[in-house]
Design a protein around this motif. Structure first.
Motif, PDB file in Angstrom:
ATOM      1  N   PRO A 249       0.833  -1.210   0.000  1.00 28.40           N
ATOM      2  CA  PRO A 249       0.000   0.000   0.000  1.00 28.40           C
ATOM      3  C   PRO A 249       0.864   1.255   0.000  1.00 28.40           C
ATOM      4  O   PRO A 249       1.964   1.263   0.580  1.00 28.40           O
ATOM      5  CB  PRO A 249      -0.804  -0.132   1.298  1.00 28.40           C
ATOM      6  N   TYR A 250       0.386   2.305  -0.639  1.00 28.11           N
ATOM      7  CA  TYR A 250       1.148   3.554  -0.671  1.00 28.11           C
ATOM      8  C   TYR A 250       0.201   4.733  -0.791  1.00 28.11           C
ATOM      9  O   TYR A 250      -0.938   4.616  -1.257  1.00 28.11           O
ATOM     10  CB  TYR A 250       2.168   3.546  -1.809  1.00 28.11           C
ATOM     11  N   ILE A 251       0.696   5.872  -0.372  1.00 27.27           N
ATOM     12  CA  ILE A 251      -0.025   7.148  -0.439  1.00 27.27           C
ATOM     13  C   ILE A 251       0.969   8.198  -0.917  1.00 27.27           C
ATOM     14  O   ILE A 251       2.071   8.302  -0.361  1.00 27.27           O
ATOM     15  CB  ILE A 251      -0.587   7.561   0.937  1.00 27.27           C
ATOM     16  N   PHE A 252       0.602   8.953  -1.944  1.00 28.10           N
ATOM     17  CA  PHE A 252       1.393  10.147  -2.229  1.00 28.10           C
ATOM     18  C   PHE A 252       0.620  11.344  -1.689  1.00 28.10           C
ATOM     19  O   PHE A 252      -0.583  11.486  -1.871  1.00 28.10           O
ATOM     20  CB  PHE A 252       1.739  10.269  -3.716  1.00 28.10           C
ATOM     21  N   ALA A 253       1.329  12.188  -0.993  1.00 29.42           N
ATOM     22  CA  ALA A 253       0.697  13.184  -0.130  1.00 29.42           C
ATOM     23  C   ALA A 253       0.073  14.311  -0.933  1.00 29.42           C
ATOM     24  O   ALA A 253       0.724  14.909  -1.793  1.00 29.42           O
ATOM     25  CB  ALA A 253       1.732  13.742   0.843  1.00 29.42           C
ATOM     26  N   HIS A 254      -1.201  14.602  -0.637  1.00 31.40           N
ATOM     27  CA  HIS A 254      -1.839  15.818  -1.101  1.00 31.40           C
ATOM     28  C   HIS A 254      -1.520  16.979  -0.163  1.00 31.40           C
ATOM     29  O   HIS A 254      -1.512  18.136  -0.586  1.00 31.40           O
ATOM     30  CB  HIS A 254      -3.357  15.636  -1.172  1.00 31.40           C
ATOM     31  N   LYS A 255      -1.267  16.637   1.103  1.00 29.85           N
ATOM     32  CA  LYS A 255      -0.986  17.666   2.101  1.00 29.85           C
ATOM     33  C   LYS A 255      -0.143  17.052   3.212  1.00 29.85           C
ATOM     34  O   LYS A 255      -0.369  15.906   3.621  1.00 29.85           O
ATOM     35  CB  LYS A 255      -2.294  18.222   2.664  1.00 29.85           C
ATOM     36  N   VAL A 256       0.870  17.792   3.676  1.00 31.18           N
ATOM     37  CA  VAL A 256       1.756  17.356   4.759  1.00 31.18           C
ATOM     38  C   VAL A 256       1.768  18.443   5.820  1.00 31.18           C
ATOM     39  O   VAL A 256       2.059  19.614   5.533  1.00 31.18           O
ATOM     40  CB  VAL A 256       3.193  17.085   4.241  1.00 31.18           C
ATOM     41  N   ASP A 257       1.444  18.065   7.057  1.00 34.40           N
ATOM     42  CA  ASP A 257       1.452  18.995   8.197  1.00 34.40           C
ATOM     43  C   ASP A 257       2.290  18.398   9.315  1.00 34.40           C
ATOM     44  O   ASP A 257       2.498  17.175   9.381  1.00 34.40           O
ATOM     45  CB  ASP A 257       0.033  19.262   8.709  1.00 34.40           C
ATOM     46  N   MET A 258       2.758  19.257  10.205  1.00 34.51           N
ATOM     47  CA  MET A 258       3.527  18.800  11.360  1.00 34.51           C
ATOM     48  C   MET A 258       3.084  19.534  12.614  1.00 34.51           C
ATOM     49  O   MET A 258       2.645  20.684  12.564  1.00 34.51           O
ATOM     50  CB  MET A 258       5.031  19.022  11.132  1.00 34.51           C
ATOM     51  N   VAL A 259       3.185  18.818  13.731  1.00 31.85           N
ATOM     52  CA  VAL A 259       2.883  19.375  15.050  1.00 31.85           C
ATOM     53  C   VAL A 259       4.026  18.991  15.979  1.00 31.85           C
ATOM     54  O   VAL A 259       4.332  17.797  16.141  1.00 31.85           O
ATOM     55  CB  VAL A 259       1.535  18.854  15.595  1.00 31.85           C
ATOM     56  N   VAL A 260       4.653  19.982  16.579  1.00 28.07           N
ATOM     57  CA  VAL A 260       5.764  19.722  17.494  1.00 28.07           C
ATOM     58  C   VAL A 260       5.222  19.236  18.821  1.00 28.07           C
ATOM     59  O   VAL A 260       4.251  19.794  19.365  1.00 28.07           O
ATOM     60  CB  VAL A 260       6.610  20.997  17.688  1.00 28.07           C
ATOM     61  N   ASP A 261       5.829  18.186  19.365  1.00 29.69           N
ATOM     62  CA  ASP A 261       5.398  17.655  20.657  1.00 29.69           C
ATOM     63  C   ASP A 261       5.724  18.650  21.768  1.00 29.69           C
ATOM     64  O   ASP A 261       6.833  19.210  21.816  1.00 29.69           O
ATOM     65  CB  ASP A 261       6.096  16.317  20.939  1.00 29.69           C
ATOM     66  N   GLN A 262       4.768  18.839  22.650  1.00 26.02           N
ATOM     67  CA  GLN A 262       4.964  19.788  23.744  1.00 26.02           C
ATOM     68  C   GLN A 262       5.966  19.265  24.775  1.00 26.02           C
ATOM     69  O   GLN A 262       6.778  20.020  25.308  1.00 26.02           O
ATOM     70  CB  GLN A 262       3.614  20.083  24.421  1.00 26.02           C
ATOM     71  N   ASP A 263       5.894  17.963  25.054  1.00 24.48           N
ATOM     72  CA  ASP A 263       6.783  17.397  26.061  1.00 24.48           C
ATOM     73  C   ASP A 263       8.215  17.264  25.556  1.00 24.48           C
ATOM     74  O   ASP A 263       9.169  17.423  26.320  1.00 24.48           O
ATOM     75  CB  ASP A 263       6.262  16.024  26.500  1.00 24.48           C
ATOM     76  N   ASN A 264       8.371  16.984  24.267  1.00 22.61           N
ATOM     77  CA  ASN A 264       9.705  16.766  23.690  1.00 22.61           C
ATOM     78  C   ASN A 264       9.805  17.575  22.397  1.00 22.61           C
ATOM     79  O   ASN A 264       9.395  17.107  21.333  1.00 22.61           O
ATOM     80  CB  ASN A 264       9.928  15.273  23.425  1.00 22.61           C
ATOM     81  N   PRO A 265      10.332  18.794  22.450  1.00 24.71           N
ATOM     82  CA  PRO A 265      10.384  19.635  21.235  1.00 24.71           C
ATOM     83  C   PRO A 265      11.272  19.053  20.136  1.00 24.71           C
ATOM     84  O   PRO A 265      11.162  19.485  18.981  1.00 24.71           O
ATOM     85  CB  PRO A 265      10.942  20.973  21.756  1.00 24.71           C
ATOM     86  N   VAL A 266      12.148  18.118  20.454  1.00 20.30           N
ATOM     87  CA  VAL A 266      13.029  17.534  19.438  1.00 20.30           C
ATOM     88  C   VAL A 266      12.231  16.646  18.495  1.00 20.30           C
ATOM     89  O   VAL A 266      12.598  16.465  17.329  1.00 20.30           O
ATOM     90  CB  VAL A 266      14.164  16.749  20.120  1.00 20.30           C
ATOM     91  N   LYS A 267      11.116  16.073  18.988  1.00 16.36           N
ATOM     92  CA  LYS A 267      10.297  15.170  18.187  1.00 16.36           C
ATOM     93  C   LYS A 267       9.019  15.882  17.744  1.00 16.36           C
ATOM     94  O   LYS A 267       8.534  16.797  18.410  1.00 16.36           O
ATOM     95  CB  LYS A 267       9.926  13.916  19.000  1.00 16.36           C
ATOM     96  N   SER A 268       8.512  15.428  16.601  1.00 21.40           N
ATOM     97  CA  SER A 268       7.278  16.007  16.051  1.00 21.40           C
ATOM     98  C   SER A 268       6.385  14.898  15.524  1.00 21.40           C
ATOM     99  O   SER A 268       6.826  13.759  15.327  1.00 21.40           O
ATOM    100  CB  SER A 268       7.598  17.002  14.930  1.00 21.40           C
ATOM    101  N   THR A 269       5.137  15.263  15.295  1.00 15.36           N
ATOM    102  CA  THR A 269       4.157  14.361  14.691  1.00 15.36           C
ATOM    103  C   THR A 269       3.824  14.880  13.298  1.00 15.36           C
ATOM    104  O   THR A 269       3.537  16.066  13.122  1.00 15.36           O
ATOM    105  CB  THR A 269       2.880  14.284  15.541  1.00 15.36           C
ATOM    106  N   ILE A 270       3.858  13.983  12.316  1.00 18.21           N
ATOM    107  CA  ILE A 270       3.614  14.344  10.922  1.00 18.21           C
ATOM    108  C   ILE A 270       2.254  13.801  10.499  1.00 18.21           C
ATOM    109  O   ILE A 270       1.906  12.655  10.815  1.00 18.21           O
ATOM    110  CB  ILE A 270       4.728  13.781  10.023  1.00 18.21           C
ATOM    111  N   TYR A 271       1.497  14.612   9.755  1.00 23.04           N
ATOM    112  CA  TYR A 271       0.208  14.196   9.204  1.00 23.04           C
ATOM    113  C   TYR A 271       0.310  14.202   7.675  1.00 23.04           C
ATOM    114  O   TYR A 271       0.567  15.255   7.071  1.00 23.04           O
ATOM    115  CB  TYR A 271      -0.896  15.142   9.663  1.00 23.04           C
ATOM    116  N   ILE A 272       0.120  13.037   7.075  1.00 21.55           N
ATOM    117  CA  ILE A 272       0.160  12.881   5.624  1.00 21.55           C
ATOM    118  C   ILE A 272      -1.235  12.512   5.153  1.00 21.55           C
ATOM    119  O   ILE A 272      -1.793  11.490   5.576  1.00 21.55           O
ATOM    120  CB  ILE A 272       1.185  11.815   5.201  1.00 21.55           C
ATOM    121  N   THR A 273      -1.797  13.329   4.266  1.00 25.66           N
ATOM    122  CA  THR A 273      -3.172  13.151   3.794  1.00 25.66           C
ATOM    123  C   THR A 273      -3.159  12.813   2.314  1.00 25.66           C
ATOM    124  O   THR A 273      -2.451  13.463   1.528  1.00 25.66           O
ATOM    125  CB  THR A 273      -3.991  14.417   4.024  1.00 25.66           C
ATOM    126  N   GLY A 274      -3.944  11.799   1.937  1.00 24.27           N
ATOM    127  CA  GLY A 274      -4.042  11.416   0.541  1.00 24.27           C
ATOM    128  C   GLY A 274      -4.885  10.170   0.373  1.00 24.27           C
ATOM    129  O   GLY A 274      -5.441   9.630   1.344  1.00 24.27           O
TER     130      GLY A 274
END
Length: 803
Positions: A249-274
């Protein structure tokens, strides 16, 4: 009484209707003599007919299902990639015309994805940037249809085809290596005059036809009517894609967003939509983002389709677009008990190879041996104390010290074939030398004549290191001239000079001799490097692949925690480094970002082998162990391979220092496990220059036990020759090295084979015996081998370096 003669009835040329039907059975009689229904279907013929009917029905149902899946309302939009064959082609205007035709009321398109109610078709139109090789490759990997755009008014003089430039030719070869999907050719910029238009159209088609598959069709694409004809045929066309792309399975992204983790600013969460394509995706699977790495999913949101094919949903979709809100229909959360673990390297136990505490039996055995050593009588000078006696060596100790001095602390000595140490005496060497002819040993004729006495001193004993180097270069040049002038003119690229300041037994301690490269044994588990403690191996790779694919199919059939194909989804990927996530969001605005699902074990490191061939357009040398970018399907890695030959009749393979053009080699790398089939594209580029295609190939196997041997040749030159015997110098520079390498067979460039008899003098000269008369200008060689391994990659993903 005689028999009455009966003649045949005369056949009239013209018979009546009743006489023609007299042989037929009436309908009443047919019903009376018809077979019972119980016998219908019996027999081999009836079973065969029933089976053929069932196969036809299954094929018809499969084709109908595929057509509904490709064109139905639940299928993802078809991806059309527009690729200009030359830099003079205007791809932007072509994309605008195509999107206007598919857009409702032919308005200016806002997005690259449109839903046409008129054609009952949803499509995504992507424009390949001319000159950006990586972007074009990523678009070709996800394309359902590649539309090559040619300009009839532009001619390229620097290429074989007048309508394709050098970059277009390079991309065409890459697309063929990846697996070319369904393709068409659009011809633009045709003149309005009918006669001239037809002439240019025929000229363009005849020039481009050899470059594309036979089923590829050509369409003029200047007017709306011509594009209308293409779209009507495209809607009904059955598209073909490469086999490897339908496995994951695969997805090519229509939109990519990121949210920085509050507890650990070095890590982030990525949202890939498609849109999800090819196969169903489980929320417990690992996903790979091209150029970034492997990650775990936090959850998957199934969103409302923003481009519905059903007209009733159009207004709702438009309202949601105006509000910029994505309606979540369903959310799939991970199950910690079922989620695939993100395991990349094996963690070795540092105490696994440590010595355990000795047992009581071993301690008792050591005490007995110590007592026997004390009881042994030793002849010591008068007045020697016990402390002084401990420092005095007896004869056995001197022998051990001499042996250790030769072996440099390694009791095994020079390894030959299976690792057996050859005897050091002349008789032992002679016995091991005259073995069966099957093992390649020699039958030498004994000669009582001696060319020189054991006390002879060589002429080179008083030379300095610089003088010895000059003498070796002079003899080597003279020997090469003599060999080139003869009929036998081989090349020996593996020749290595023995260093003058380092003993050969230390410099080449890891090398060993082989009686036969094909039949001699080599243990694949012997003396493995530390990197092998960090990788994973399979007892049976093909069986494991079969089980993994069957398990993935079962999960997809059950549909448990899976997102169906064609669903508009949002992947929430956790624990990505913030710098990489920010870089990924920036790249998504310019080029394509692809996230693909991984099978079980595909994140773990192992040794992969690829069948690889140097690309025709790449002229620079490709050296082993240098950094190259490997594109394996949807995955990208920065690896350092070694190259080797492919020996069908042997379990050992010779290493190649460079990738040779014109033939296939095997590239071995440390990389995450991948299950074949997968295509391979190798890119190489500098810091400032853009990457170019260096090689192409495919994944062959995953096998850490594949033995790759590096070969070196030590050379020496005859000083004095007498029939079968010769004094050879400059192969070694001390008698200890001669004794160390004594078990290894020697050979000459003119085809003689022999053995080392004994060292002569103190500067590394030696006596050798051969199976034929040796010529004075010949060169004596010794072949040595050691096992080599790939270089561990310092950084595995291209985008991590860019960050």
């Amino acid at each position: 009484m005689g028999r009455v003669q009966v003649n045949k009835v005369h056949k009239s040329r013209f018979s009546t209707k009743s006489s023609r039907n007299i042989h037929k059975t009436s309908l009443q009689d047919k019903n009376r003599i018809a077979k019972s229904g119980a016998n219908v279907g019996k027999g081999a013929r009836a079973a065969r007919l029933q089976h053929n009917k069932m196969v036809r029905d299954q094929k018809r149902a499969a084709v109908l299902k595929e057509k509904r899946a490709a064109c139905g309302s639940m299928s993802p939009p078809r991806v059309i990639v527009l690729f200009g064959l030359s830099a003079m082609v205007n791809v932007d205007s072509m994309a605008v015309d195509l999107l206007k035709l598919l857009s409702p009321e032919e308005t200016a398109p806002v997005s690259s994805t449109v839903s046409s109610q008129e054609y009952r078709l949803r499509a995504t139109v992507l424009k390949a940037t001319h000159g950006d090789l990586v972007s074009c490759m990523e678009m070709a990997k996800v394309a359902d249809l590649i539309a090559f755009v040619a300009s009839a008014s532009s001619l390229c003089e620097d290429s074989d085809s007048y309508y394709i430039d050098s970059f277009g030719n390079q991309c065409l070869s890459v697309f063929r290596s990846l697996g070319l999907p369904s393709s068409v050719v659009f011809i633009r910029d045709l003149p309005s005059e009918i006669k001239r238009r037809n002439e240019l159209k025929k000229m363009c088609i005849s020039s481009l036809t050899p470059e594309f598959p036979e089923e590829c069709k050509f369409y003029p694409a200047d007017t709306k009517d011509e594009l209308h004809k293409f779209v009507g045929l495209f809607r009904e066309q059955r598209l073909t894609v490469p086999h490897w792309r339908n496995q994951r399975p695969y997805i090519f992204a229509h939109k990519v967003d990121m949210v920085v983790d509050q507890d650990n600013p070095v890590k982030s969460t990525i949202y890939i939509t498609g849109y999800l394509r090819a196969r169903s995706l489980s929320v417990n699977q690992l996903v790979h983002i091209s150029g970034v790495g492997d990650f775990q999913l936090a959850k998957i949101d199934i969103l409302k389709d923003p481009y519905p094919l059903n007209a009733r949903k159009e207004h709702n979709a438009m309202d949601s677009d105006e509000n910029n809100e994505e309606e979540v229909i369903r959310t799939l959360s991970t199950d910690p008990m079922k989620q695939e673990e993100l395991l990349v390297e094996n963690v070795p136990d540092p105490l696994a190879g440590e010595q355990t505490w000795p047992t009581e039996e071993e301690m008792a055995k050591a005490e007995r041996s110590q007592k026997l050593k004390k009881l042994k009588k030793r002849i010591l000078p008068q007045g020697t104390s016990e402390y002084q006696a401990a420092w005095i060596l007896d004869d056995s100790d001197e022998e051990d010290l001499t042996s250790d001095d030769y072996t440099d602390g390694n009791d095994d000595g020079m390894v030959l074939d299976e690792g057996d140490t050859a005897p050091t005496s002349d008789k032992g060497v002679k016995d091991s030398f005259f073995e069966d002819d099957e093992h390649g040993s020699l039958r030498l004729r004994d000669s009582d004549e001696e060319t020189e006495t054991d006390s002879i001193m060589m002429d080179t004993e008083d030379l300095t290191k610089e003088q010895i180097k000059e003498e070796i270069q002079r003899i080597k040049a003279h020997a090469e001239d003599e060999v080139k002038s003869s009929l036998y003119t081989p090349e020996f690229p593996d020749e290595v000079d023995t260093p003058l300041d380092v003993p050969a037994r230390k410099r080449f301690a890891r090398y060993r001799g082989l009686k036969s490269f094909r039949t001699s044994q080599w243990d694949p588990k012997e003396s493995l490097p530390p990197e092998y403690a960090r990788i994973f191996a399979f007892d049976n790779f093909k069986r494991t692949q079969k089980h993994v694919c069957a398990k993935a199919s079962d999960i997809e059939k059950t549909g448990e925690d899976c997102v169906p194909v064609g669903t508009y989804t949002r992947l929430e990927i956790k624990e990505m480094p913030s710098s990489v996530a920010s870089n990924l969001c920036t790249i998504s605005k310019k080029s394509l970002v692809v996230a693909s699902g991984l099978f079980q074990h595909e994140s773990k490191m192992s040794v992969l082998h690829f069948s690889i061939k140097k690309h025709d357009s790449y002229d620079a040398p490709i050296k082993a162990k240098e950094e190259l970018i490997f594109h394996m399907g949807f995955r990208q890695f920065v690896l350092r391979p070694i190259f080797s030959t492919d020996n069908i009749n042997s379990d050992k393979h010779k290493m190649e220092r460079y990738l040779h053009s014109g033939r296939f080699s095997v590239a071995s790398v440390y990389a995450p496990i991948c299950f074949p089939p997968l295509p391979l594209i190798v890119l190489k580029g500098g810091n400032s220059s853009p990457p170019s295609v260096a090689a192409v190939g495919s994944l062959r196997s995953v096998d850490p036990d594949r033995i790759i041997l590096k070969k070196i040749i030590l050379t020496g030159y005859p000083l004095r020759v007498s029939k079968l015997k010769a004094s050879v110098r400059y192969m070694f520079h001390c008698p200890e090295d001669v004794r160390w390498f004594k078990p290894v067979e020697v050979w000459t460039k003119c085809g003689r084979r022999g053995r080392i008899k004994e060292p002569v003098g103190t500067h590394g000269a030696m006596k050798c015996v051969f199976n034929g008369i040796l010529q004075q200008h010949d060169t004596v060689c010794m072949s040595l081998y050691k096992r080599v391994y790939p270089k561990w990659p310092e950084h595995r993903f291209p985008l991590l370096d860019a960050s």
